[in-house]
Write a protein that holds these residues in place. Structure first.
Motif, mmCIF file in Angstrom:
data_model
loop_
_atom_site.group_PDB
_atom_site.id
_atom_site.type_symbol
_atom_site.label_atom_id
_atom_site.label_comp_id
_atom_site.label_asym_id
_atom_site.label_seq_id
_atom_site.Cartn_x
_atom_site.Cartn_y
_atom_site.Cartn_z
ATOM 1 N N PHE A 182 2.348 13.168 0.838
ATOM 2 C CA PHE A 182 2.073 11.801 1.290
ATOM 3 C C PHE A 182 3.196 11.325 2.215
ATOM 4 N N PHE A 183 4.443 11.534 1.789
ATOM 5 C CA PHE A 183 5.583 11.103 2.603
ATOM 6 C C PHE A 183 5.746 11.993 3.833
ATOM 7 N N ILE A 184 5.453 13.278 3.688
ATOM 8 C CA ILE A 184 5.483 14.159 4.846
ATOM 9 C C ILE A 184 4.421 13.728 5.851
ATOM 10 N N GLY A 185 3.250 13.285 5.326
ATOM 11 C CA GLY A 185 2.184 12.793 6.192
ATOM 12 C C GLY A 185 2.623 11.586 6.998
ATOM 13 N N ILE A 186 3.376 10.685 6.363
ATOM 14 C CA ILE A 186 3.887 9.513 7.088
ATOM 15 C C ILE A 186 4.832 9.952 8.200
ATOM 16 N N THR A 187 5.768 10.845 7.854
ATOM 17 C CA THR A 187 6.768 11.283 8.831
ATOM 18 C C THR A 187 6.118 12.047 9.984
ATOM 19 N N ALA A 188 5.243 13.026 9.659
ATOM 20 C CA ALA A 188 4.562 13.795 10.703
ATOM 21 C C ALA A 188 3.610 12.908 11.498
ATOM 22 N N GLY A 189 2.960 11.966 10.795
ATOM 23 C CA GLY A 189 2.042 11.055 11.470
ATOM 24 C C GLY A 189 2.748 10.188 12.491
ATOM 25 N N ARG A 190 3.977 9.782 12.200
ATOM 26 C CA ARG A 190 4.731 8.972 13.159
ATOM 27 C C ARG A 190 5.160 9.800 14.360
ATOM 28 N N ALA A 191 5.424 11.082 14.139
ATOM 29 C CA ALA A 191 5.734 11.949 15.276
ATOM 30 C C ALA A 191 4.514 12.056 16.194
ATOM 31 N N MET A 192 3.331 12.225 15.605
ATOM 32 C CA MET A 192 2.095 12.296 16.395
ATOM 33 C C MET A 192 1.758 10.950 17.027
ATOM 34 N N VAL A 243 0.837 -1.208 0.000
ATOM 35 C CA VAL A 243 0.000 0.000 0.000
ATOM 36 C C VAL A 243 0.866 1.250 0.000
ATOM 37 N N GLU A 244 1.849 1.298 0.892
ATOM 38 C CA GLU A 244 2.693 2.493 1.005
ATOM 39 C C GLU A 244 3.466 2.769 -0.276
ATOM 40 N N GLN A 245 4.134 1.754 -0.798
ATOM 41 C CA GLN A 245 5.002 1.967 -1.959
ATOM 42 C C GLN A 245 4.195 2.184 -3.237
ATOM 43 N N THR A 246 3.066 1.489 -3.383
ATOM 44 C CA THR A 246 2.233 1.686 -4.570
ATOM 45 C C THR A 246 1.655 3.097 -4.578
ATOM 46 N N THR A 247 1.231 3.566 -3.409
ATOM 47 C CA THR A 247 0.716 4.931 -3.316
ATOM 48 C C THR A 247 1.802 5.940 -3.648
ATOM 49 N N GLY A 248 2.976 5.758 -3.069
ATOM 50 C CA GLY A 248 4.070 6.687 -3.315
ATOM 51 C C GLY A 248 4.479 6.753 -4.771
ATOM 52 N N LEU A 249 4.407 5.608 -5.469
ATOM 53 C CA LEU A 249 4.867 5.558 -6.854
ATOM 54 C C LEU A 249 3.808 6.003 -7.848
ATOM 55 N N TRP A 250 2.536 5.653 -7.605
ATOM 56 C CA TRP A 250 1.517 5.818 -8.638
ATOM 57 C C TRP A 250 0.447 6.860 -8.334
ATOM 58 N N ALA A 251 0.431 7.441 -7.136
ATOM 59 C CA ALA A 251 -0.619 8.403 -6.801
ATOM 60 C C ALA A 251 -0.610 9.612 -7.729
ATOM 61 N N SER A 252 0.571 10.136 -8.020
ATOM 62 C CA SER A 252 0.652 11.311 -8.898
ATOM 63 C C SER A 252 0.083 11.003 -10.281
ATOM 64 N N SER A 253 0.441 9.865 -10.826
ATOM 65 C CA SER A 253 -0.060 9.492 -12.151
ATOM 66 C C SER A 253 -1.571 9.355 -12.142
ATOM 67 N N TYR A 254 -2.117 8.760 -11.066
ATOM 68 C CA TYR A 254 -3.571 8.607 -10.962
ATOM 69 C C TYR A 254 -4.258 9.967 -10.900
ATOM 70 N N LEU A 255 -3.721 10.875 -10.086
ATOM 71 C CA LEU A 255 -4.327 12.197 -9.939
ATOM 72 C C LEU A 255 -4.320 12.964 -11.258
ATOM 73 N N VAL A 256 -3.230 12.834 -12.019
ATOM 74 C CA VAL A 256 -3.127 13.554 -13.295
ATOM 75 C C VAL A 256 -4.016 12.923 -14.357
ATOM 76 N N LEU A 257 -3.922 11.602 -14.512
ATOM 77 C CA LEU A 257 -4.597 10.923 -15.620
ATOM 78 C C LEU A 257 -6.084 10.689 -15.370
ATOM 79 N N GLN A 258 -6.460 10.499 -14.097
ATOM 80 C CA GLN A 258 -7.843 10.149 -13.801
ATOM 81 C C GLN A 258 -8.645 11.320 -13.230
ATOM 82 N N LYS A 259 -7.999 12.155 -12.396
ATOM 83 C CA LYS A 259 -8.717 13.226 -11.716
ATOM 84 C C LYS A 259 -8.506 14.593 -12.374
#
Length: 387
Positions: free
Chosen positions: A249-259, A219-235
């Motif tokens: 997305f990656f900042i969310g992971i890092t900040a989320g772990r701090a919280m 889930v993490e790696q697929t989102t990191g790799l393909w989310a941008s393409s999905y947002l551009v091509l589909q949305k």
């Protein structure tokens, strides 16, 4: 003394993250010099991943023989040597050669450090330590960018990171007496037979936790790799906006772990994992519902925040589920399973996007997420921790 050792481990986690994004940030400047196609970065990544899987599976044997401190110091030293080797490489085959100790070092230190922290420190430290990994992974590309803009080239970027790793290696060897202060480390992780892979797989819950880890990293790696393409091509989101939110997305992971470190004071590991899974469900739903591009962008951030507590809390709960005497072996196969998920699942979606449609992206994530939830609940049932 314990606080001093904890400081060393925090620095080690930052160091673990430093090299992780280097190849991606440096490769556009590298492949032309070596006269190879841009796709050859995948070969190097695969060699590193294979080495990481092998060393993760051997982490129990190595840690029982040498102890977590020595395994960490030697592994970081191997990584430092490999990164320096990258900096002096003048051909592609040399990069492939140095990728071997790079991967072998990464897997052992990851498994050994995670198990040591799971045994000796509270859950909040596991979350904060993995937050430090995110800090390191964010700093690495900046160091490479500094080297490139300063005229030093990608070689100097790798050299800067290698020097930092060499300093850490010296610090780790000097800190070895601190690792021996815990009697639990000596008595609980150093006794009993070394378990084979077959024996590990026969432990109740082992297969479930491996699949859970596999799915999380997918889930993490697929989102990191393909989310941008999905947002551009589909949305219909602009490429610039999609790229900036992909970084969030990656900042969310890092900040989320701090919280998450603060939340673990009130919530246990199981509750944190379920909370993360629930937030990811909401994030994926934002992709699926016809709410416009801004909802999809918010969904991406939510997936990052949901991912934050899952990885560290699964690891921290391992000794509780399987016992301290088996935790190093279990964490080793968890790490190996994680790297397999990282290697296989993002490219698999690439094939789906190429041959079918990129619009299946949220459904792909949802299927993996449902499997993760089912396997985690099965793990809790087998271990009697389903509360």
């Amino acid at each position: 003394m314990v606080h001093l050792l904890l400081a060393v481990i925090y620095i080690s986690f930052i160091s673990l993250g430093l090299p992780d994004a280097l190849l991606g940030s440096a490769w556009p400047s590298m492949y032309g010099q070596f006269g190879v196609p841009v796709s050859y970065a995948g070969i190097i990544s695969m060699i590193i991943a294979i080495g990481t899987v092998i060393s993760s599976l051997q982490s129990d044997r190595l840690t029982r023989k040498l102890g977590a401190g020595k395994v960490t110091a030697i592994s970081v030293g191997m990584t430092a040597a490999a990164i320096f080797g990258f900096s002096v490489s003048h051909s592609f085959w040399m990069l492939c050669l140095w990728a071997v100790p790079y991967g072998l070092g990464a897997g052992s230190v990851d498994a050994a450090l995670n198990n040591y922290v799971a045994l000796h420190f509270a859950s909040r430290h596991m979350s904060w330590l993995h937050c430090m990994w995110g800090v390191g992974a964010s700093i690495g590309p900046y160091i490479m960018g500094y080297a490139l803009t300063g005229g030093g080239g990608w070689n100097m970027g790798y050299r800067y990171i290698a020097m930092l790793q060499i300093v850490l290696t010296v610090v780790l060897f000097l800190s070895l007496p601190l690792w021996k202060t815990s009697t639990r480390d000596e008595t609980e992780t150093g006794t009993g037979p070394v378990l084979s892979l077959g024996q590990i797989l026969r432990i109740p819950g082992a297969k479930e936790v491996m699949v859970t880890f596999f799915c999380y990293c997918a889930v993490e790696q697929t989102t990191g790799l393909w989310a941008s393409s999905y947002l551009v091509l589909q949305k219909g989101v602009s490429a610039e906006t999609a790229a900036s939110f992909a970084s969030l997305f990656f900042i969310g992971i890092t900040a989320g772990r701090a919280m998450s470190g603060f939340l673990t004071i009130k919530l246990n590991d199981t509750q944190m994992i379920r909370l993360g899974q629930g937030i990811i469900v909401v994030g994926v739903a934002a992709f699926l519902l016809p709410l416009g591009e801004y909802a999809a962008l918010v969904g991406l951030i939510l997936i990052g925040l949901g991912c934050a507590p899952i990885y560290p809390c699964i690891i921290h709960s391992t000794p509780d589920h399987f016992g301290a005497d088996k935790s190093q072996a279990i964490i080793g196969v968890q790490m190996a399973s994680a790297y397999v998920g990282t290697c296989l699942m993002p490219p698999l979606f690439g094939l789906i996007a190429n041959h079918i449609t990129v619009s299946l992206f949220p459904f792909y994530l949802l299927i993996i997420l449902i499997l993760m939830i089912l396997m985690h609940e099965a793990l809790l049932k087998n271990s009697g921790k389903g509360v």
